[in-house]
Design a protein around this motif. Sequence first.
Motif, PDB file in Angstrom:
ATOM      1  N   SER A 110      67.786 122.817  32.846  1.00 18.33           N
ATOM      2  CA  SER A 110      68.684 122.283  33.875  1.00 18.33           C
ATOM      3  C   SER A 110      67.854 121.692  35.003  1.00 18.33           C
ATOM      4  CB  SER A 110      69.611 123.380  34.426  1.00 18.33           C
ATOM      5  OG  SER A 110      68.920 124.164  35.375  1.00 18.33           O
ATOM      6  N   GLY A 111      68.505 120.868  35.806  1.00 19.96           N
ATOM      7  CA  GLY A 111      67.820 120.257  36.934  1.00 19.96           C
ATOM      8  C   GLY A 111      67.396 121.296  37.965  1.00 19.96           C
ATOM      9  N   TYR A 112      68.244 122.294  38.140  1.00 21.71           N
ATOM     10  CA  TYR A 112      67.918 123.355  39.096  1.00 21.71           C
ATOM     11  C   TYR A 112      66.607 124.040  38.685  1.00 21.71           C
ATOM     12  CZ  TYR A 112      69.449 126.160  43.023  1.00 21.71           C
ATOM     13  OH  TYR A 112      69.568 126.710  44.268  1.00 21.71           O
ATOM     14  N   ASN A 115      63.432 121.690  39.196  1.00 24.71           N
ATOM     15  CA  ASN A 115      62.899 121.604  40.552  1.00 24.71           C
ATOM     16  C   ASN A 115      62.173 122.873  40.970  1.00 24.71           C
ATOM     17  OD1 ASN A 115      63.578 118.970  41.067  1.00 24.71           O
ATOM     18  ND2 ASN A 115      65.615 119.466  41.839  1.00 24.71           N
ATOM     19  N   HIS A 136      68.255 118.290  47.924  1.00 24.28           N
ATOM     20  CA  HIS A 136      69.100 119.170  47.117  1.00 24.28           C
ATOM     21  C   HIS A 136      68.624 120.633  47.216  1.00 24.28           C
ATOM     22  CE1 HIS A 136      70.869 120.810  43.334  1.00 24.28           C
ATOM     23  NE2 HIS A 136      71.850 119.987  43.665  1.00 24.28           N
ATOM     24  N   SER A 138      68.158 122.881  45.127  1.00 27.29           N
ATOM     25  CA  SER A 138      67.177 123.336  44.132  1.00 27.29           C
ATOM     26  C   SER A 138      65.746 122.978  44.549  1.00 27.29           C
ATOM     27  CB  SER A 138      67.486 122.735  42.763  1.00 27.29           C
ATOM     28  OG  SER A 138      67.563 121.327  42.825  1.00 27.29           O
ATOM     29  N   ASP A 179      64.897 113.656  47.522  1.00 27.70           N
ATOM     30  CA  ASP A 179      65.886 113.083  46.610  1.00 27.70           C
ATOM     31  C   ASP A 179      65.619 111.587  46.568  1.00 27.70           C
ATOM     32  OD1 ASP A 179      67.109 115.618  46.691  1.00 27.70           O
ATOM     33  OD2 ASP A 179      69.116 114.815  47.025  1.00 27.70           O
ATOM     34  N   SER A 183      72.450 113.354  47.318  1.00 28.53           N
ATOM     35  CA  SER A 183      73.622 113.677  46.512  1.00 28.53           C
ATOM     36  C   SER A 183      74.921 113.726  47.299  1.00 28.53           C
ATOM     37  CB  SER A 183      73.398 114.995  45.772  1.00 28.53           C
ATOM     38  OG  SER A 183      72.936 115.990  46.651  1.00 28.53           O
ATOM     39  N   ASP A 208      63.272 113.486  43.240  1.00 30.16           N
ATOM     40  CA  ASP A 208      64.375 113.986  42.427  1.00 30.16           C
ATOM     41  C   ASP A 208      65.383 112.853  42.302  1.00 30.16           C
ATOM     42  OD1 ASP A 208      66.855 114.943  41.640  1.00 30.16           O
ATOM     43  OD2 ASP A 208      66.705 116.825  42.752  1.00 30.16           O
ATOM     44  N   ALA A 210      68.056 112.567  40.316  1.00 28.63           N
ATOM     45  CA  ALA A 210      69.231 113.021  39.564  1.00 28.63           C
ATOM     46  C   ALA A 210      70.357 111.988  39.622  1.00 28.63           C
ATOM     47  CB  ALA A 210      69.721 114.357  40.110  1.00 28.63           C
ATOM     48  N   HIS A 211      70.506 111.314  40.784  1.00 28.69           N
ATOM     49  CA  HIS A 211      71.590 110.339  40.928  1.00 28.69           C
ATOM     50  C   HIS A 211      71.091 108.903  40.827  1.00 28.69           C
ATOM     51  CE1 HIS A 211      74.360 113.529  42.175  1.00 28.69           C
ATOM     52  NE2 HIS A 211      73.315 114.032  42.812  1.00 28.69           N
ATOM     53  N   MET A 238      61.596 113.400  38.720  1.00 29.89           N
ATOM     54  CA  MET A 238      62.439 114.380  38.058  1.00 29.89           C
ATOM     55  C   MET A 238      63.810 113.737  37.878  1.00 29.89           C
ATOM     56  SD  MET A 238      65.145 116.331  39.104  1.00 29.89           S
ATOM     57  CE  MET A 238      66.024 117.763  38.526  1.00 29.89           C
ATOM     58  N   THR A 240      67.906 114.268  35.820  1.00 27.21           N
ATOM     59  CA  THR A 240      68.793 115.196  35.112  1.00 27.21           C
ATOM     60  C   THR A 240      69.646 114.421  34.113  1.00 27.21           C
ATOM     61  OG1 THR A 240      70.636 115.036  36.661  1.00 27.21           O
ATOM     62  CG2 THR A 240      68.938 116.640  37.180  1.00 27.21           C
ATOM     63  N   LYS A 243      74.322 114.006  34.838  1.00 20.70           N
ATOM     64  CA  LYS A 243      75.032 113.007  35.625  1.00 20.70           C
ATOM     65  C   LYS A 243      75.211 111.721  34.809  1.00 20.70           C
ATOM     66  CE  LYS A 243      74.182 115.893  39.293  1.00 20.70           C
ATOM     67  NZ  LYS A 243      73.145 116.678  39.932  1.00 20.70           N
ATOM     68  N   GLY A 249      70.869 119.141  31.059  1.00 27.93           N
ATOM     69  CA  GLY A 249      69.430 119.377  31.030  1.00 27.93           C
ATOM     70  C   GLY A 249      68.709 118.465  31.994  1.00 27.93           C
TER      71      GLY A 249
END
Length: 391
Positions: A110-112, A115, A136, A138, A179, A183, A208, A210-211, A238, A240, A243, A249
């Motif tokens: 997972s992303g959490y 990080n 974030h 995390s 980030d 987010s 990060d 993620a978005h 990093m 994820t 999303k 993952g």
Amino acid sequence: MASVPWSTQLANNLAERKAAGRYRKPRIRLGEQGVDVVVDGKKYLSFCSNDYLGLAEHPALKKAFIDGVEQEGVGSGAAHLLTGHSRYHQQLEEALADFTGQQRVLLFSSGYQANMGIIDGLMARGDLIIQDKLNHASLLDGGRLSAANQLRYRHADITALAMRLQQSEQANNRLVVSDGVFSMDGDLAPLPEIMSLAKTYNTAVLIDDAHGFGVLGVKGRGSAEHFQIKQTNLPIEMGTFGKAFGTAGAFVAADEVVIETLIQQARTYVYTTAQPPAIAAATLASLKLVQDENWRREKLTALIQQFRTGAKDLGLALMPSMTAIQPIVIGDEKQAIKIGQALEDKGLLVGVIRPPTVPEGSARLRITLSANHNEQQVTQLLNALAVVCVA
Ligand SMILES: *Cc1c(COP(=O)(O)O)cnc(C)c1O
């Protein structure tokens, strides 16, 4: 029934939270994630998922997942370093190294966890982690887990970051963490300026995204592509899969030495079960769509434009976001809940985000757009906002 000895204290805290408008609870969704969702038995037009490209329910992903289960079963059965690392995991790591233009990629469940593992795995006592204030949870928790010191700097403020770097030359190794796309705000980190400071002060950078992955850049390669960061100057990235990729993952992309170090030292990689191989198989299918179907990003961009123009015409206070995350800050949390409820009564679902997820006094509607929305649906949202927000 067993209860903890401080149960009364906990119950009081819960009551206080409720009174403050900060109580949260999960709701039950029936059926697929998407633009039309059924939540707690009622149909809604949803503007609150992170499925930005509309891939979570895509037939190609479902098929890859089912084929993956046929081939490899359901559970991975072990950590990556034992026998949990399937051929799908390996293929996905290699495909993502290609996609990002980095030497190596490592998967996390997972992303959490990613990080926590990246930051703790790279930083030791005597080192310094420097984080954007709005990073974030995390990332901030990764810093708390590590024996290194941690400082924060004012959100996206490059002068504040430069000051932190000037004043911390005594630290052994330094890692700037941000980030790529924030987010809860949707704005972008000033990546070129961060990379340039990193060069001046000889620090590493972790972004990060993620978005950002899947969404930003012509090919969906995220913040680095959007800002045209040179391949020789990429930060540790990093990303994820939960999303825009529509699966689950996460991964980190970096050079050989960083990845090999994380394989040895990232506790959230070493001491956890590898994600199910079929998920990696589905993510491979998703990565192909992310790369091939530019129209999803183009459509998303058009919907974002439509929303921003419409909201501006209504006099709503938008945030400086060019991404699928389009928050409208209300301020007071009870007022935000009221407006969220009024939208629900009209059949519209948006995120109502309150402290501590966002700073005090900045409760907001977190509206997210997806390539699966259409123009009429965005108009429907704007019409509803005109009634519930502008009154
Ligand atoms: C969602 C998110 C994460 C966590 O990723 P998960 O895979 O959901 O655990 C990490 N960082 C950011 C910025 C996120 O938005």
